[in-house]
Design an enzyme around this catalytic site. Structure first.
Site, short mmCIF file in Angstrom:
data_model
loop_
_atom_site.label_atom_id
_atom_site.label_comp_id
_atom_site.label_asym_id
_atom_site.label_seq_id
_atom_site.Cartn_x
_atom_site.Cartn_y
_atom_site.Cartn_z
N ARG A 90 6.28 1.31 2.44
CA ARG A 90 7.29 2.01 1.62
C ARG A 90 8.71 1.68 2.09
NH1 ARG A 90 3.64 6.30 2.38
NH2 ARG A 90 5.13 7.33 3.76
N LYS A 110 0.46 4.22 0.44
CA LYS A 110 0.16 5.23 1.45
C LYS A 110 0.71 4.85 2.83
CE LYS A 110 -4.00 6.94 -0.80
NZ LYS A 110 -5.45 7.12 -0.68
N CYS A 111 1.20 3.62 2.97
CA CYS A 111 1.68 3.11 4.25
C CYS A 111 3.20 3.31 4.35
CB CYS A 111 1.34 1.63 4.37
SG CYS A 111 2.07 0.81 5.81
N GLY A 112 3.63 4.02 5.38
CA GLY A 112 5.05 4.28 5.57
C GLY A 112 5.86 3.01 5.76
N ASN A 121 0.88 -1.17 0.00
CA ASN A 121 0.00 0.00 0.00
C ASN A 121 0.92 1.21 0.00
OD1 ASN A 121 -1.65 2.17 0.53
ND2 ASN A 121 -2.78 1.18 2.17
#
Length: 114
Positions: free
Chosen positions: A15, A10-12, A8
């Site tokens: 990433r 948007k997930c730190g 995802n």
């Protein structure tokens, strides 16, 4: 080594796991944005089996309505069906390599799969 990241963007944490995998020599990375391309029920069942966890352990509680829906206490098939219908319920990042599968929280968990 082949690695698949159920990601995802948007997930730190997701990433960070992707960065670890991209920086690693010899890793052939496949990134699947599971919110756009959700896994099938069979794939989820296989991932959790290979990770040695129940679907309920792979359930994302934070930022979802999983608890209100009673999913943490539901049977495995109900949880899988909910995840397929609403992939935000899948806890991430999930990583699959030849060495196994894990939910890589914290991100250093991915090192055990390399």
């Amino acid at each position: 080594m082949k690695a698949t990241l159920w990601h995802n963007p948007k997930c730190g944490t997701s990433r960070k796991v992707m960065a670890i995998l991209e920086e690693r020599d010899g890793v052939e990375l496949t990134v699947v944005e599971y919110l756009k391309n959700p896994p099938t029920a069979a794939k989820l069942e296989q991932l959790y089996k290979d990770a040695g966890i129940t679907p309920a352990k792979g359930l994302r509680l934070r930022g979802t309505d999983a608890e209100e829906r009673g999913l943490p206490d539901a049977d495995a098939q109900t949880v899988i069906d909910a995840m397929v219908a609403d992939p935000i319920l899948i806890n991430r990042p999930l990583v699959e390599t030849d060495k196994g599968v894990a939910i890589c929280r914290p991100q250093d968990e991915v090192l055990k799969l390399l």
